[in-house]
Write a protein that holds these residues in place. Structure first.
Motif: not given
Length: 803
Positions: A37, A39, A130, A142, A144, A146
């Motif tokens: 993901r 962001e 990260c 997982k 993510t 940013r």
């Protein structure tokens, strides 16, 4: 219906259960990449924020594809037995996907990529971080990312440095169109776009050798306060290197076309292998073109001249070169076309200077002349097959019929040596009626259609070539179609002439000044127009005279105009807008002549006739607008609205049946089969023949398209719409069938559903299952459907996307 739902739930649960066990083959210490993901920076204003979808391409690892929220593809791959090499195991490996394992080095590289990309967009104080979660689920990771963009650097001033001073007046005179403005974010992609814009403009004014490498930018970021002083450098043309390896440069030349050689029958294989071919070639000189061929050219030189807007002595213009290519391919005769240029050799002492018209007398720093060069243009055209045959086989099903239709077609793409395309097709169809109460269950259809298309306008007066008209075409059509239906027989005859052209961007136009249709209805069985009569507890002929008149023999003669806008060509995989507008009117000219010179018939029906047949008089117009918004690489959200209105007047009391609007089917309200929704909120007649048509149609659609597997794509959709009559006539039909602004929204039908699309490259096959949510033709209080039954659904097959 409940049994089918239970089966679907069971399949979904088994699929989810089986797809969960995808980590059993993960090596010790490894992690299955479950999710990635990104962001974006919500603190940055929306108009300057870099969206997460824009950053995805710079992340080096992506998780496996998913099916209905499960890791089905990984599970299928792991079911293959690695010790066996057979078709079944190979199929599992080919369809499935090897599990993607979390790689820390690729994750760190992704963080660097995100930082570099944000720097290129002018956010030099940006940073990317990260976060990796390997705890929430066992042996799964997982990730993510940013992003923090920070304060952007903005352009303070823009200045110019002309190493080629002859280009100064051309570029400075166009600063109003520049993409670089003081105060804008310093974005490298905008700098590249400005280079391409200037290059394209100069190449349209004779600068054949000018390229984006002739422009560079120098940015000074040391002024402080996040400001950038930008300087554009326009360099001279690089001509080579001296003995010491130092570059040689000179001012950019303006080029003119010297000779234009056209090879209309170019065969690449023959030119490579036949050494004596060049000696057998002959040349025909025609209005600046040198038409080179071995035998008599298959195309007349006049046709080539019309398609090639280049002339000897003209300045090189890249836009006219592109137009030449598109016009040649639009002839429909060539399989491919290639346009190349060769510079004419010039001596070292050549001093071909010409006046520079854009130079300002007040600009003493700019030269008043430029060096000129000359180009030889070679146009290599490879013809396609002159004659071809096609066979189409189509199966169809509606609420009343299912059957088969076959079409045999022949095409000649150069029948008169002028790239005229002659088409003829023969159609035969057979259908079987499923209604149990029908007296006759079989339907047949036979037809012939011919068309002759000219790659120019055929007009009774002489006209010059208009530069604003692109790819002009004239099509003459004739067709006859005989239909033997269970309730009637009719012959449809048509003749027309159409003019088609475009504006070299995204718009196309069509005008049909002659559009004649004759509908000859015979052996009409009105039993399909019978309706229930509560008073007599039986059936009687519908009092709807409008519907009855729609099936009369009629002569339709008028004109029509169509406009289409489609910017999909600008970005094949991006957002797109599609607009279609049509306007047609019939009978006005005939009616004027009849009223001027003749009297109406003395029969009980006071209408005028032509050739003994009543002629239709009406107008019809419709507008369709659709918008596609990409939500990812393949996923898209598509919205569509449609509105149409038709009205009969003068010599007609009703619009012909074939020109009325209807709802339902594969391209509209997919919860209904064709002609089974409407009009308005009148009770459903439940007849064996669908006749719900109207003068007014409103429709809106929303569809989400997404990938499933390979060539298979899925869709979920929502449709609303209906049809109405436009005039009130209490003696013939209910007021509930008439369009009223104060209540039409209460009479809209609603449906949702799921669909499958099979993209086989040259066509898209589509299967949609629609479910009714609101049926305005049900009795009051039962229109919102809560108990879903099979009769409240429809299965529609189509070719191509619905909008």
């Amino acid at each position: 219906m409940r049994r089918a739902c239970r089966c679907l739930v069971a399949v979904a649960l088994s699929l989810a259960g089986s797809a969960c066990s995808v980590t059993r083959h993960i090596p010790e210490g490894g992690y299955f990449l479950q999710r990635v993901r990104i962001e974006d920076d919500k603190a940055t204003p929306r108009r300057e924020r870099i969206a997460a979808s824009e950053l995805e391409k710079y992340v080096r690892q992506a998780p496996n594809k998913r099916l209905l929220g499960t890791n089905f593809y990984v599970w299928l791959y792991e079911q293959a037995d690695s010790a066996r090499d057979n078709g079944w195991n190979n199929w599992k490996r080919r369809v499935g996907e090897a599990p993607v394992l979390f790689d820390l080095s690729l994750t760190e590289r992704s963080v660097q990529n995100l930082k570099v990309y944000m720097d290129s967009k002018g956010f030099f104080s940006s940073r990317a971080t990260c976060e990796v979660d390997t705890v929430s689920r066992r042996r799964r990771a997982k990730v993510t990312f940013r992003t923090f963009q920070g304060t952007p650097y903005r352009i303070d001033t823009v200045s110019y440095e002309f190493q080629d001073r002859s280009l100064s007046p051309l570029i400075l005179s166009d600063t109003a169109g520049t993409l670089l403005h003081a105060g804008d974010v310093f974005d490298v992609s905008v700098l590249d776009a400005e280079r391409e814009r200037i290059t394209a403009r100069l190449r349209e004014q004779g600068y054949y050798n000018f390229s984006v490498s002739n422009i560079l930018f120098r940015a000074d970021t040391l002024t402080g306060d996040n400001r950038v002083k930008l300087r554009m450098v326009v360099r001279q043309n690089l001509t080579g290197y001296d003995d010491r390896g130092r570059p040689r440069t000179e001012d950019n030349r303006v080029y003119r076309i010297d000779r234009i050689n056209v090879f209309p029958d170019y065969d690449p294989a023959a030119f490579r292998t036949d050494t004596a071919l060049l000696s057998r070639l002959d040349t025909i000189h025609y209005r600046g073109l040198n038409v080179v061929s071995e035998k008599r050219p298959a195309l007349r030189p006049a046709v080539l001249r019309q398609a090639i807007p280049l002339y000897p002595g003209y300045l090189y213009d890249a836009s006219q070169v592109n137009r030449t290519y598109s016009d040649l391919m639009a002839l429909g005769y060539f399989r491919s076309a290639k346009i190349s240029f060769e510079e004419r050799p010039q001596g070292a002492d050549s001093a071909d200077f010409v006046p520079f018209p854009a130079a300002s007398p007040a600009d003493t720093a700019a030269r008043s002349s430029v060096r000129e060069g000359y180009l030889t243009c070679n146009i290599l055209c490879t013809p396609t097959l002159r004659q071809s045959f096609k066979v189409d086989l189509e199966g169809s099903t509606t609420s009343s019929f299912y059957g088969l239709k076959a079409t045999l077609g022949y095409q000649n793409r150069n029948i008169f040596r002028g790239a005229e395309s002659f088409d003829v097709s023969f159609t035969a169809g057979y259908e079987f009626m499923k209604a149990p109460d029908a007296k006759k269950k079989r339907a047949t259809e036979f037809g012939i259609t011919t068309g002759l298309t000219f790659p120019r306008f055929l007009l009774p007066w002489r006209t010059g070539r208009q530069r604003s008209v692109v790819q002009p075409r004239t099509k003459v059509e004739l067709s006859v179609n005989f239909q033997d239906r269970p309730y009637y027989r009719r012959t449809l005859s048509s003749a027309g002439i159409a003019y088609m052209w475009s504006n070299n961007r995204y718009s196309s136009f069509s005008l049909r000044p002659v559009d004649i249709n004759v509908v000859n209805v015979r052996d009409l069985d009105v039993s399909f127009l019978m309706v229930d009569n509560p008073d007599s507890e039986g059936e009687e002929l519908t009092p709807n005279r409008y519907l009855l008149e729609s099936f009369n023999t009629q002569f339709i003669g008028g004109l029509s105009f169509g406009y289409s806008y489609n910017n999909q060509r600008r970005n094949l995989n991006g957002n797109a807008t599609n607009i279609r507008f049509n306007l047609e009117t019939a009978g006005n000219l005939i009616d004027g002549v009849e009223h001027l010179f003749f009297s109406p018939s003395k029969s009980d029906k006071p209408y005028y006739t032509i050739f003994g047949i009543p002629y239709a008089q009406y107008f019809r117009t419709d507008l369709s607008v659709s918008r596609k918004i990409m939500l990812g690489g393949v996923t898209a959200l598509v919205g569509h609205i449609y509105g149409g209105v038709a009205m009969a007047y003068g010599n007609s009391s009703s619009v012909p049946f074939d020109r009325q609007f209807y709802c339902g089917g594969s391209n509209g309200m997919r919860g209904w089969t064709p002609r089974t929704l409407g009009q308005g909120s009148v009770p459903d007649p439940h007849g064996s023949f669908p006749v719900q048509t109207g003068d007014v149609k409103l429709e809106a659609n929303l569809e989400l398209r997404f990938p499933v597997w390979g060539i298979v794509h899925g869709a979920t959709f929502f449709d609303l719409g209906n049809v109405w009559y436009i005039r009130q006539n209490p003696s013939e039909y209910s007021d509930d069938a008439v369009f009223h602004f104060d209540r039409f929204y209460k009479q809209l039908g609603f449906n949702t559903g799921l669909g499958l699309r099979f993209d086989i490259k040259f066509a898209v096959l589509r299967l949609d299952w629609g479910i009714q949510l609101h049926n305005p033709n049900n009795p009051a209080g039962e229109r919102w459907i809560h108990d879903f039954k099979w009769k409240n659904t429809a299965l529609n097959f189509g070719v191509g996307y619905p909008f």
